[in-house]
Design an enzyme around this catalytic site. Structure first.
Site, mmCIF file in Angstrom:
data_model
loop_
_atom_site.group_PDB
_atom_site.id
_atom_site.type_symbol
_atom_site.label_atom_id
_atom_site.label_comp_id
_atom_site.label_asym_id
_atom_site.label_seq_id
_atom_site.Cartn_x
_atom_site.Cartn_y
_atom_site.Cartn_z
ATOM 1 N N CYS A 154 0.791 -1.227 0.000
ATOM 2 C CA CYS A 154 0.000 0.000 0.000
ATOM 3 C C CYS A 154 0.827 1.282 0.000
ATOM 4 C CB CYS A 154 -0.989 -0.045 1.165
ATOM 5 S SG CYS A 154 -2.367 1.075 0.949
ATOM 6 N N HIS A 184 -3.365 -5.421 2.697
ATOM 7 C CA HIS A 184 -3.027 -5.523 4.125
ATOM 8 C C HIS A 184 -3.656 -6.827 4.590
ATOM 9 C CE1 HIS A 184 -1.990 -1.231 4.339
ATOM 10 N NE2 HIS A 184 -3.041 -1.015 3.594
HETATM 11 N N1 GLN Z 1 -1.762 6.996 1.944
HETATM 12 C C1 GLN Z 1 -2.097 5.992 1.065
HETATM 13 C C2 GLN Z 1 -3.500 5.997 0.522
HETATM 14 O O1 GLN Z 1 -4.462 6.378 1.209
HETATM 15 C C3 GLN Z 1 -1.750 4.660 1.673
HETATM 16 C C4 GLN Z 1 -2.743 4.102 2.654
HETATM 17 C C5 GLN Z 1 -2.299 2.835 3.289
HETATM 18 O O2 GLN Z 1 -1.124 2.476 3.289
HETATM 19 N N2 GLN Z 1 -3.209 2.136 3.871
HETATM 20 O O3 GLN Z 1 -3.645 5.607 -0.595
#
Ligand code: GLN
Length: 253
Positions: free
Chosen positions: A97, A206
């Site tokens: 992510c 995740h």
């Molecule tokens: N900041 C990023 C987004 O919202 C990553 C979010 C995350 O790692 N869960 O896309």
């Protein structure tokens, strides 16, 4: 001979959302169950190039835009060249992510700040602020047989949980990690999920990801051992009844 692996973990204090640290636990446990020694190196602002060079496998988890803004200069200027050297040599990595957003060419945050990334993955990411909804929910992806490890169980699916505002768009030459079957994946438009650079996997899963996808954990471990010891090291088959039950439960849901 007892084998040993060092796992580098990018900015654990700032980049580990939604249980991503579970991936480190899985990698460590699966090595220990096979009598492979593991040490985990936290890669943060103070970590030296020499220390990073000792890594056999690298993990980077998710983080929100604010934390990404905090780490990006250090990541790009101080860690970028040595990490690129490692990945070009074939050191495996898993990036979830927020981490891959910083390993692509750039990430445009929700407030339109451009974070120039490491350019390791040929892709760009952009957060569209409030004009596009966040991608939240369980995901299923289909992967190729290149992730199969000889003698171990394999499924051509990966299951995860995504929660991101950013959308990722792949460059022409780059392969996606998976074809997304359920969920948004990279952008909700082109059915791609994540990408692959040599032995590094980028994804939006995740979950944490590896407990529910033991085949991917073992693929990373097998690659790390092969590179370090310059030959294939057979991995003992573990009893993954619970892991596959979790995997299959998510497929059926
Ligand atoms: N900041 C990023 C987004 O919202 C990553 C979010 C995350 O790692 N869960 O896309």
């Amino acid at each position: 001979m007892k084998h040993q692996l060092t796992i580098g973990w990018l900015y654990p204090e700032l980049m580990s959302t939604y249980g991503d640290r579970g991936n480190i636990i899985v990698l460590t446990k699966r090595c220990k169950w096979r009598n492979i020694n593991v040490s985990v190196l936290s890669i943060d602002f103070k970590t030296t190039k020499k220390e990073i060079e000792s890594c056999d496998l690298v993990f980077g988890g998710g983080s929100q835009d604010r934390q990404q803004g905090i780490v990006i200069d250090d990541l790009r200027n101080n860690k970028g060249p040595v990490l690129k050297e490692l990945f070009d040599r074939g050191i495996p990595g898993l990036f979830v992510c927020g981490a891959p957003q910083l390993l692509g060419h750039y990430y445009m945050t929700g407030d339109d700040t451009k974070l120039t990334g490491l350019g390791i993955f040929d892709m760009v990411s952009r957060h569209f602020g409030k004009s596009k909804p966040r991608c939240i929910g369980n995901t299923i992806g289909e992967i190729g047989e290149e992730f199969e490890v000889e003698g171990l169980d394999f499924r051509n699916t990966v299951v995860g949980f995504e929660n991101h505002g950013g959308r990722t768009y792949l460059g022409k030459g780059v392969q996606p990690f998976a074809k997304i079957i359920k969920g948004c994946g990279n952008n909700g438009e082109d059915v791609t999920e994540g990408s692959v650079y040599k032995n590094c996997i980028a994804c939006y899963s995740h979950g944490p990801f590896l407990p529910k996808n033991p085949h991917i954990a073992d693929w990373l471990i097998a690659k790390a051992l092969e590179l370090k010891y310059k030959k294939k090291i057979p991995l003992k088959l573990l009893d993954d009844t619970l892991e596959w039950e979790a995997h299959e439960f998510m497929l059926e849901r």
